[in-house]
Design an enzyme around this catalytic site. Sequence first.
Site, PDB file in Angstrom:
ATOM      1  N   PHE A 101       0.808  -1.227   0.000  1.00 24.71           N
ATOM      2  CA  PHE A 101       0.000   0.000   0.000  1.00 24.71           C
ATOM      3  C   PHE A 101       0.840   1.275   0.000  1.00 24.71           C
ATOM      4  O   PHE A 101       0.295   2.373  -0.066  1.00 24.71           O
ATOM      5  CB  PHE A 101      -0.965   0.007   1.202  1.00 24.71           C
TER       6      PHE A 101
ATOM      7  N   ARG B 177      -2.323   9.044  20.984  1.00 28.24           N
ATOM      8  CA  ARG B 177      -2.747   7.861  20.226  1.00 28.24           C
ATOM      9  C   ARG B 177      -4.137   7.396  20.678  1.00 28.24           C
ATOM     10  O   ARG B 177      -4.956   6.995  19.854  1.00 28.24           O
ATOM     11  CB  ARG B 177      -1.735   6.731  20.393  1.00 28.24           C
TER      12      ARG B 177
ATOM     13  N   HIS C 171      -2.597  11.465  11.563  1.00 30.27           N
ATOM     14  CA  HIS C 171      -1.437  10.641  11.927  1.00 30.27           C
ATOM     15  C   HIS C 171      -0.929  11.110  13.276  1.00 30.27           C
ATOM     16  O   HIS C 171      -0.903  12.308  13.554  1.00 30.27           O
ATOM     17  CB  HIS C 171      -0.308  10.798  10.893  1.00 30.27           C
TER      18      HIS C 171
END
Length: 152
Positions: free
Chosen positions: A60, A88, A118
């Site tokens: 990917f 996170r 991200h």
Amino acid sequence: MAHAERTFIAIKPDGVQRGLVGEIIKRFEQKGFRLVAMKFLQASEELLKQHYIDLKDRPFFPGLVKYMNSGPVVAMVWEGLNVVKTGRVMLGETNPADSKPGTIRGDFCIQVGRNIIHGSDSVKSAEKEINLWFKPEELIEYKPCAFDWIYE
């Protein structure tokens, strides 16, 4: 602040296009983290290939670089106690289907290929990513007035 750490957070092109920048920043500010640096940019393929170098052999990878290069991103550095781990948790799982409501991905995402944000996965990767995206002089030191109301 004792034991403060920094993390790298990037709002991906889909998060920018969907108008989620303010909401994401709001969540990190309301948690009590301090914004140290931020820039709005069209990330180059070279920068993205360096950023995702650990994934270069994955099938990917080309699609990921293309997606991240498809529009502007908001790159940020946040600072605070346990900011990498807590950040996170705030993001949710990489696959939005596994993310709990109340997390950024749980509230705003459907597919893993469009997961809007991200966040560094460790203190070590945060240091690497911050150094890749920012020059030292772009990291701003200051003490927010609410600092003493957030930390003991």
